[in-house]
Write a protein that holds these residues in place. Structure first.
Motif: not given
Length: 119
Positions: A83-89, A5-7, A42-44
């Motif tokens: 575009a990412l739809h994640i909690r924290q950009t 997912r990080l990749e 990106v950091s973990r």
């Protein structure tokens, strides 16, 4: 967070920032369309992303481009957030990457050696 997912997030951020640069959506005049995003880490915990930028132009152009990208970081983060739809950009941190310039220098040296050998 799973490594795959990080990749995927790394690759997506790299692609999206590259698209913003090439399309001219980043209006800062220091951001040249010949800047290239070579990699993103990106950091973990998704708190920040280190973005590595390179160009085949001069060192000065690279410094200016990174300053322009850092100045436009808020805009870039907002575009990523849409575009990412994640909690924290992730907060973006731009760094110099001299890999493209070094690659050109190696090619010049190889061509010089090739021409010296008379082939």
């Amino acid at each position: 967070m799973a490594e795959h997912r990080l990749e995927r997030i790394n690759q997506y951020i790299q692609q999206k920032i590259g698209e913003l640069i090439v399309s001219g959506k980043i209006k800062d005049p220091r951001v040249d369309t010949l800047l290239s995003i070579t990699r993103v880490e990106v950091s973990r915990d998704l708190s920040y992303a280190d973005v590595y930028v390179s160009t085949f132009k001069s060192e000065r152009a690279l410094h200016r481009g990174i300053a322009g990208l850092q100045h436009a970081a808020g805009f870039i983060q907002s575009q990523l957030n849409l575009a990412l739809h994640i909690r924290q950009t992730p907060r973006l941190r731009f760094h110099e990457d001299h890999s493209i310039q070094e690659g050109f220098e190696i090619i010049k040296k190889i061509e010089g050696l090739h021409s010296e050998s008379g082939d």
